[in-house]
Write a protein that holds these residues in place. Structure first.
Motif, PDB file in Angstrom:
ATOM      1  N   SER A 164      30.091  20.532  35.026  1.00 48.76           N
ATOM      2  CA  SER A 164      31.017  20.039  36.045  1.00 48.76           C
ATOM      3  C   SER A 164      31.654  18.710  35.685  1.00 48.76           C
ATOM      4  O   SER A 164      30.963  17.705  35.519  1.00 48.76           O
ATOM      5  CB  SER A 164      30.272  19.897  37.371  1.00 48.76           C
ATOM      6  N   ASP A 184      39.747  26.279  45.368  1.00 51.88           N
ATOM      7  CA  ASP A 184      39.632  24.996  46.063  1.00 51.88           C
ATOM      8  C   ASP A 184      40.536  25.063  47.283  1.00 51.88           C
ATOM      9  O   ASP A 184      41.744  25.251  47.166  1.00 51.88           O
ATOM     10  CB  ASP A 184      40.052  23.854  45.145  1.00 51.88           C
ATOM     11  N   TYR A 210      31.481  35.802  46.368  1.00 50.19           N
ATOM     12  CA  TYR A 210      31.467  34.658  45.470  1.00 50.19           C
ATOM     13  C   TYR A 210      30.753  33.491  46.138  1.00 50.19           C
ATOM     14  O   TYR A 210      30.706  33.383  47.368  1.00 50.19           O
ATOM     15  CB  TYR A 210      32.900  34.240  45.116  1.00 50.19           C
ATOM     16  N   LYS A 215      34.528  24.079  36.604  1.00 48.54           N
ATOM     17  CA  LYS A 215      34.615  23.706  38.018  1.00 48.54           C
ATOM     18  C   LYS A 215      34.136  22.267  38.172  1.00 48.54           C
ATOM     19  O   LYS A 215      33.243  21.823  37.462  1.00 48.54           O
ATOM     20  CB  LYS A 215      33.751  24.648  38.871  1.00 48.54           C
ATOM     21  N   PRO A 216      34.723  21.544  39.128  1.00 48.38           N
ATOM     22  CA  PRO A 216      35.741  21.937  40.108  1.00 48.38           C
ATOM     23  C   PRO A 216      37.156  21.615  39.636  1.00 48.38           C
ATOM     24  O   PRO A 216      37.364  21.018  38.576  1.00 48.38           O
ATOM     25  CB  PRO A 216      35.376  21.057  41.311  1.00 48.38           C
ATOM     26  N   LEU A 217      38.132  21.984  40.472  1.00 48.44           N
ATOM     27  CA  LEU A 217      39.511  21.572  40.296  1.00 48.44           C
ATOM     28  C   LEU A 217      39.617  20.076  40.591  1.00 48.44           C
ATOM     29  O   LEU A 217      39.039  19.577  41.551  1.00 48.44           O
ATOM     30  CB  LEU A 217      40.401  22.368  41.261  1.00 48.44           C
ATOM     31  N   THR A 270      39.557  23.559  30.886  1.00 50.57           N
ATOM     32  CA  THR A 270      38.997  24.780  30.319  1.00 50.57           C
ATOM     33  C   THR A 270      38.226  24.438  29.050  1.00 50.57           C
ATOM     34  O   THR A 270      38.442  23.388  28.430  1.00 50.57           O
ATOM     35  CB  THR A 270      40.101  25.804  29.989  1.00 50.57           C
ATOM     36  N   VAL A 317      36.967  28.506  32.619  1.00 50.38           N
ATOM     37  CA  VAL A 317      37.474  27.458  33.511  1.00 50.38           C
ATOM     38  C   VAL A 317      36.297  26.644  34.026  1.00 50.38           C
ATOM     39  O   VAL A 317      35.319  27.184  34.538  1.00 50.38           O
ATOM     40  CB  VAL A 317      38.264  28.066  34.679  1.00 50.38           C
ATOM     41  N   ALA A 369      38.258  32.922  39.180  1.00 51.14           N
ATOM     42  CA  ALA A 369      37.445  32.035  38.357  1.00 51.14           C
ATOM     43  C   ALA A 369      37.194  30.692  39.030  1.00 51.14           C
ATOM     44  O   ALA A 369      36.173  30.050  38.787  1.00 51.14           O
ATOM     45  CB  ALA A 369      38.127  31.809  37.004  1.00 51.14           C
ATOM     46  N   LEU A 370      38.122  30.238  39.878  1.00 51.50           N
ATOM     47  CA  LEU A 370      38.017  28.930  40.502  1.00 51.50           C
ATOM     48  C   LEU A 370      38.821  28.936  41.789  1.00 51.50           C
ATOM     49  O   LEU A 370      39.921  29.513  41.848  1.00 51.50           O
ATOM     50  CB  LEU A 370      38.551  27.845  39.551  1.00 51.50           C
ATOM     51  N   ILE A 382      43.352  21.064  35.729  1.00 51.52           N
ATOM     52  CA  ILE A 382      42.396  22.142  35.463  1.00 51.52           C
ATOM     53  C   ILE A 382      41.891  21.992  34.041  1.00 51.52           C
ATOM     54  O   ILE A 382      42.680  21.842  33.095  1.00 51.52           O
ATOM     55  CB  ILE A 382      43.046  23.523  35.663  1.00 51.52           C
TER      56      ILE A 382
END
Length: 550
Positions: A262, A161, A92, A210-212, A230, A208, A158-159, A228
């Motif tokens: 983002s 951090d 990834y 990105k980012p968190l 979506t 989802v 999917a994400l 989060i």
């Protein structure tokens, strides 16, 4: 003629001796009287002298004990280069650095997808209830590449951090992973153990974003909470989770916008938190206060900014400003009085005031297809690195962040979707910049055919007419980063390579290489008039670069 005393001494020698004894006795008594009458400062001075020598002896004794008796802790030797391989795997676009084993050397965290872990871990997907292949998170030593820990965490990821501070001590960190099809997991970076894991409530068709995002503590447990976002059916929704337990706070809440790239959490100068999202040719926003009140039905501890609320209420759907082209990136940058916003669209790059959202400067006719990075071209003056254009038309621009003035520019062809650039802070309060480009830039006079390769070039502002080609890579690069592995000691880059398609497993490799060790064998590329220095003199100057921690 002899003196009378001398004559008497010859005639009566014993009498003379008695007189001398009496004189000596008188002198001794006189001296004792003088000592008794000596001032106390003299005696104090002698005491100070004795105390000084005793202290000196004690210090020397302590130095001797520490130097020769108490053993010094062994400092781990950081290898100049190491590489680890995973066969029949995919990986990834993710790399994280953290001193996991507390040896003062940054370690590397990454993800890969395989049926089993390495031979050292003896872990499989079935151990955590996943089918093969599944996603593993691994931490390897930055000193020698040995595996510190690894474990399966999700069927797919999917994400992720890994910059989330833990509640227990605030010093160590955790990795938050959003797994597919529906899981939310926190992993302790020090041990690899699961801190908590819960099923997520995202819709089956939701993607989802990105980012968190990290929001201030809303549940009163002392830890920052997680936001989060979506996107499903052209609507962006937000989910708030406790940072310490992973429990969802409230329910899903719609932001009322359709963003597809983002998000960014921005704090205005009044202390209000807003979620910013590119919405095609507009910048959309939503207050965290409003979102919290919608998902919980409770009064929010957050603030609203009157100016921003006025801008949002006078536009639909919740637009803060319009852009001349599609917005691709939002970057938060330091401003004169708070954070400003660097907005990158398909046609221009604009620095916006972080409160008024008015332009400070604009770079027109730009086709920036990569997120800008920051560095220092001049001492202690922030510079933004813009990669304008793609392929053979790509140009590197270094802009003064305060004015937008072009400080340095250079055409540097590259492959589409090549690795990002990086910057390393140097001891002269500038930065060394690392750019990826085509290998042919360094060998335009060589006509022999070559395999297409990525080349890593190094640039320093004190040598503006020179690039240093450090290394050539023919493998497919997934992720790249450069940083100081030890505080103010050695800089190195980390390269993650693997299959181009996630559906076709192959060789996945993680490589670390010290930058300074690449300089002696590098190729000097002169840009126009390269100056009077010889190639070896240029290499020597790059070798003497010292790096600093920030």
């Amino acid at each position: 003629m002899m003196d009378n005393k001398d004559v008497e001494a010859e005639i009566h020698p014993l009498k003379n001796e008695d007189r001398k004894s009496q004189e000596n006795l008188g002198n001794r008594l006189k001296n004792e009287d003088n000592l008794k009458s000596a001032p106390p400062q003299s005696r104090l001075s002698r005491c100070r002298t004795v105390a000084f020598f005793l202290s000196l002896f004690a210090c020397l004794f302590v130095v001797f004990v520490v130097s020769f008796i108490i053993p010094c802790p062994d400092r781990p030797e950081s290898q100049r280069m190491w590489k680890i391989d995973y066969n029949a795997a995919v990986t990834y676009d993710f790399l994280a650095m953290e001193d996991i084993n507390r040896d003062r050397i940054q370690d590397v965290v990454f993800l890969y997808k395989n049926a089993n872990g390495t031979d050292n871990s003896n872990q499989s997907c079935a151990d955590e209830g996943f089918s093969s292949p599944c996603a593993f998170v691994a931490a390897v030593s930055g000193a020698n590449g040995s595996v510190l820990w690894e474990r399966p965490v999700a069927q797919d990821v999917a994400l992720v951090d890994c910059a989330v501070p833990r509640l227990s001590d605030g010093k160590s960190s955790a990795c938050i992973l959003v797994g597919r099809p529906s899981s939310l997991t926190a992993v302790d970076l020090l041990t690899g153990e699961t801190l908590w894991s819960h099923p997520s409530s995202f819709g089956g068709n939701a993607s989802v974003l990105k980012p968190l995002l990290h929001v201030p503590d809303v549940d009163g447990d002392g830890a920052r909470d997680l936001l989060i976002l979506t996107r499903e059916a052209k609507q962006v929704s937000g989910y708030i989770y406790s940072g310490s337990t992973g429990r969802q706070i409230g329910h899903r809440g719609s932001l009322g916008v359709d963003g597809d790239s983002s998000p960014l959490l921005h704090v205005t100068r009044t202390g209000a938190h807003y979620i910013l999202l590119p919405c095609a040719n507009s910048l959309c926003g939503c207050s965290v206060k409003g979102l919290y009140e919608r998902v919980t039905g409770k009064e929010s501890p957050f603030k609203r900014d009157p100016l921003w609320e006025s801008m949002l209420n006078t536009s639909a759907p919740r637009q803060l400003l319009r852009s001349s082209g599609a917005i691709r990136y939002l970057v938060s940058v330091p401003g004169k009085s708070g954070q400003d916003l660097l907005l990158v669209s398909s046609e221009a790059c604009v620095l916006l005031d972080g409160q008024e959202l008015t332009p400070r400067w604009t770079l027109g006719a730009a086709q920036v297809l990569r997120k800008p990075i920051l560095g220092h071209y001049k001492p202690d003056t922030l510079t933004v690195v813009i990669e304008n254009g793609t392929g053979t038309d790509r140009q590197i621009l270094l802009l003064d962040l305060g004015s937008g003035a072009v400080l340095w520019s250079q055409a540097l062809p590259s492959f589409p979707g090549g690795p990002p650039s990086a910057s390393l802070p140097t001891a002269d309060h500038r930065s060394a910049f690392l750019f990826w480009g085509l290998h042919e830039l360094a060998s335009t006079n060589e006509m022999e055919p070559r395999v297409a390769q990525h080349s890593l070039y190094m640039f320093h502002p004190t040598l503006p007419s020179v690039l240093l080609e450090l290394v050539n890579i023919s493998a497919h690069i997934i992720a790249f980063d450069a940083l100081l592995f030890e505080p103010s000691r050695h800089a190195a880059y980390v390269l993650l390579t693997g299959p181009a398609s996630p559906d076709v497993p192959g060789l996945v490799s993680v490589t670390k290489h010290k930058v300074r060790d690449l300089v002696p064998g590098s190729r000097v590329v002169r840009l126009g008039d390269g100056g009077p220095d010889s190639d070896q003199a240029v290499r020597d100057r790059f070798s003497r670069l010292r790096y600093r921690s920030v």
